[in-house]
Design a protein around this motif. Structure first.
Motif, PDB file in Angstrom:
ATOM      1  N   GLU A   1      -4.849  12.616  -3.490  1.00 23.99           N
ATOM      2  CA  GLU A   1      -3.418  12.506  -3.798  1.00 23.99           C
ATOM      3  C   GLU A   1      -2.682  11.777  -2.675  1.00 23.99           C
ATOM      4  N   LYS A   2      -3.026  12.090  -1.428  1.00 22.12           N
ATOM      5  CA  LYS A   2      -2.345  11.480  -0.288  1.00 22.12           C
ATOM      6  C   LYS A   2      -2.701  10.006  -0.116  1.00 22.12           C
ATOM      7  N   LYS A   3      -3.801   9.581  -0.697  1.00 21.87           N
ATOM      8  CA  LYS A   3      -4.201   8.171  -0.592  1.00 21.87           C
ATOM      9  C   LYS A   3      -3.238   7.238  -1.316  1.00 21.87           C
ATOM     10  N   ALA A   4      -2.323   7.793  -2.090  1.00 23.71           N
ATOM     11  CA  ALA A   4      -1.303   6.966  -2.729  1.00 23.71           C
ATOM     12  C   ALA A   4      -0.434   6.279  -1.685  1.00 23.71           C
ATOM     13  N   ALA A   5      -0.372   6.858  -0.482  1.00 20.78           N
ATOM     14  CA  ALA A   5       0.340   6.241   0.647  1.00 20.78           C
ATOM     15  C   ALA A   5      -0.616   6.168   1.834  1.00 20.78           C
ATOM     16  N   PRO A   6      -1.609   5.282   1.766  1.00 16.25           N
ATOM     17  CA  PRO A   6      -2.683   5.280   2.762  1.00 16.25           C
ATOM     18  C   PRO A   6      -2.227   5.018   4.187  1.00 16.25           C
ATOM     19  N   GLU A   7      -1.122   4.279   4.341  1.00 23.58           N
ATOM     20  CA  GLU A   7      -0.666   3.958   5.696  1.00 23.58           C
ATOM     21  C   GLU A   7      -0.149   5.191   6.437  1.00 23.58           C
ATOM     22  N   SER A   8       0.217   6.254   5.709  1.00 20.64           N
ATOM     23  CA  SER A   8       0.753   7.455   6.356  1.00 20.64           C
ATOM     24  C   SER A   8      -0.270   8.580   6.455  1.00 20.64           C
ATOM     25  N   LEU A   9      -1.484   8.364   5.957  1.00 22.14           N
ATOM     26  CA  LEU A   9      -2.517   9.398   5.935  1.00 22.14           C
ATOM     27  C   LEU A   9      -3.411   9.285   7.170  1.00 22.14           C
ATOM     28  N   TYR A  10      -3.501  10.373   7.943  1.00 23.36           N
ATOM     29  CA  TYR A  10      -4.281  10.393   9.178  1.00 23.36           C
ATOM     30  C   TYR A  10      -5.236  11.585   9.205  1.00 23.36           C
ATOM     31  N   ILE A  11      -6.409  11.351   9.772  1.00 25.28           N
ATOM     32  CA  ILE A  11      -7.336  12.420  10.122  1.00 25.28           C
ATOM     33  C   ILE A  11      -7.304  12.537  11.638  1.00 25.28           C
ATOM     34  N   CYS A  12      -7.085  13.742  12.154  1.00 22.52           N
ATOM     35  CA  CYS A  12      -7.030  13.968  13.599  1.00 22.52           C
ATOM     36  C   CYS A  12      -8.008  15.081  13.936  1.00 22.52           C
ATOM     37  N   SER A  13      -9.075  14.743  14.644  1.00 22.23           N
ATOM     38  CA  SER A  13     -10.197  15.672  14.755  1.00 22.23           C
ATOM     39  C   SER A  13     -10.906  15.578  16.092  1.00 22.23           C
ATOM     40  N   ALA A  14     -11.432  16.715  16.536  1.00 18.50           N
ATOM     41  CA  ALA A  14     -12.281  16.744  17.720  1.00 18.50           C
ATOM     42  C   ALA A  14     -13.660  16.168  17.440  1.00 18.50           C
ATOM     43  N   SER A  15     -13.986  15.928  16.177  1.00 17.63           N
ATOM     44  CA  SER A  15     -15.242  15.258  15.840  1.00 17.63           C
ATOM     45  C   SER A  15     -15.304  13.907  16.539  1.00 17.63           C
ATOM     46  N   ILE A  16     -16.507  13.423  16.783  1.00 15.47           N
ATOM     47  CA  ILE A  16     -16.613  12.135  17.469  1.00 15.47           C
ATOM     48  C   ILE A  16     -16.418  10.993  16.477  1.00 15.47           C
ATOM     49  N   ALA A  17     -15.891   9.901  17.000  1.00 19.19           N
ATOM     50  CA  ALA A  17     -15.439   8.792  16.164  1.00 19.19           C
ATOM     51  C   ALA A  17     -16.524   8.095  15.352  1.00 19.19           C
ATOM     52  N   PRO A  18     -17.752   7.896  15.859  1.00 18.31           N
ATOM     53  CA  PRO A  18     -18.702   7.060  15.103  1.00 18.31           C
ATOM     54  C   PRO A  18     -18.925   7.508  13.661  1.00 18.31           C
ATOM     55  N   TYR A  19     -19.210   8.784  13.448  1.00 13.88           N
ATOM     56  CA  TYR A  19     -19.471   9.196  12.054  1.00 13.88           C
ATOM     57  C   TYR A  19     -18.183   9.474  11.288  1.00 13.88           C
ATOM     58  N   LEU A  20     -17.129   9.872  11.995  1.00  9.46           N
ATOM     59  CA  LEU A  20     -15.883  10.151  11.278  1.00  9.46           C
ATOM     60  C   LEU A  20     -15.268   8.853  10.746  1.00  9.46           C
ATOM     61  N   ARG A  21     -15.357   7.776  11.512  1.00 12.90           N
ATOM     62  CA  ARG A  21     -14.861   6.493  11.019  1.00 12.90           C
ATOM     63  C   ARG A  21     -15.704   5.995   9.843  1.00 12.90           C
TER      64      ARG A  21
ATOM     65  N   ALA B   1      -8.266   4.742   6.695  1.00 14.79           N
ATOM     66  CA  ALA B   1      -8.442   3.887   7.871  1.00 14.79           C
ATOM     67  C   ALA B   1      -7.946   4.530   9.158  1.00 14.79           C
ATOM     68  N   ASN B   2      -7.029   5.494   9.042  1.00 15.77           N
ATOM     69  CA  ASN B   2      -6.378   6.051  10.231  1.00 15.77           C
ATOM     70  C   ASN B   2      -7.131   7.280  10.730  1.00 15.77           C
ATOM     71  N   ILE B   3      -8.053   7.044  11.654  1.00 16.64           N
ATOM     72  CA  ILE B   3      -8.903   8.099  12.192  1.00 16.64           C
ATOM     73  C   ILE B   3      -8.603   8.276  13.673  1.00 16.64           C
ATOM     74  N   LEU B   4      -8.104   9.441  14.040  1.00 12.31           N
ATOM     75  CA  LEU B   4      -7.864   9.786  15.445  1.00 12.31           C
ATOM     76  C   LEU B   4      -8.906  10.828  15.826  1.00 12.31           C
ATOM     77  N   ALA B   5      -9.936  10.398  16.546  1.00 11.01           N
ATOM     78  CA  ALA B   5     -11.073  11.269  16.839  1.00 11.01           C
ATOM     79  C   ALA B   5     -11.439  11.175  18.314  1.00 11.01           C
ATOM     80  N   THR B   6     -12.321  12.052  18.742  1.00 12.21           N
ATOM     81  CA  THR B   6     -12.810  12.006  20.111  1.00 12.21           C
ATOM     82  C   THR B   6     -13.677  10.760  20.289  1.00 12.21           C
ATOM     83  N   GLU B   7     -13.298   9.926  21.242  1.00 11.72           N
ATOM     84  CA  GLU B   7     -13.978   8.649  21.460  1.00 11.72           C
ATOM     85  C   GLU B   7     -15.043   8.796  22.544  1.00 11.72           C
TER      86      GLU B   7
END
Length: 206
Positions: free
Chosen positions: A107-127, A136-142
């Motif tokens: 449902e939130k993908k209707a506005a993809p520019e405002s949808l974010y995942i913010c996670s302690a998971s590491i970036a390689p697999y989360l991206r 596209a908006n992934i804020l993860a542990t780098e």
């Protein structure tokens, strides 16, 4: 004349990942998936003093994450981790997604520019998972990279607790940001949930 930032704030919707969208801790699962059973078991044995220290509250969560990351990823080829991350995202993560979480994300993908995942998971697999979802908006542990290998160090912050809000604010600075909705499931999401206009704690559990 005032030089204060007068830009309109960005409005976003933010989801935690592990435990909120998924039924399990993906970082823990990825460590075994990446290393294989023998190397994983060896590394866990070598990390036992860290885990004991964490249990005794001598080592904090962020320190423990640094020790674990260093043990598993120091000198790891970026290409190898990327390949494992992509297959993990394709083969394992889909089996862990909570059905109601998937419905909400869709449902939130209707506005993809405002949808974010913010996670302690590491970036390689989360991206990699995000790409498969059209998120596209992934804020993860780098993980820090030197040339074509990982150094074993975390780049920036562990995206947990206060680190989540620091990462969100840094993503948009100096432009202000409003978290319209936040979805989380644990102590690590507290600051993010408190900062949101509307907060949802463990909303996808039956």
């Amino acid at each position: 004349m005032s030089t204060a930032n007068t830009a309109d704030p960005v409005e976003i919707v933010v989801f935690d990942f592990d435990g909120t969208i998924t039924t399990d801790d993906t970082y823990r699962l990825f460590l075994r998936y990446y290393a294989g059973n023998l190397k994983w078991a060896t590394n866990i044995l070598l990390l036992l003093p860290v885990f004991i220290g964490y249990g005794l509250k001598i080592v904090d969560r962020n320190q423990a994450k640094h020790y674990v990351t260093r043990r598993f990823f120091k000198n790891a080829p970026v290409a190898d981790v990327t390949a494992k991350a992509e297959s993990f995202a394709a083969d394992i993560i889909p089996t862990l997604i909570r059905p109601q979480a998937q419905v909400c994300l869709d449902e939130k993908k209707a506005a993809p520019e405002s949808l974010y995942i913010c996670s302690a998971s590491i970036a390689p697999y989360l991206r990699a998972w995000g790409a498969s979802q059209g998120i596209a908006n992934i804020l993860a542990t780098e993980l820090e990279i030197d040339g074509n290998r990982y150094t074993g160090e975390i780049k920036g912050w562990n995206i947990w607790g206060e680190g989540k809000m620091r990462r969100i604010l840094a993503e948009f600075a100096p432009q202000p940001v409003i978290i319209k909705e936040a979805y989380g499931d644990s102590r690590g999401d507290r600051e993010m949930l408190h900062a949101a206009k509307a907060s949802y704690y463990r909303p996808f559990r039956l």
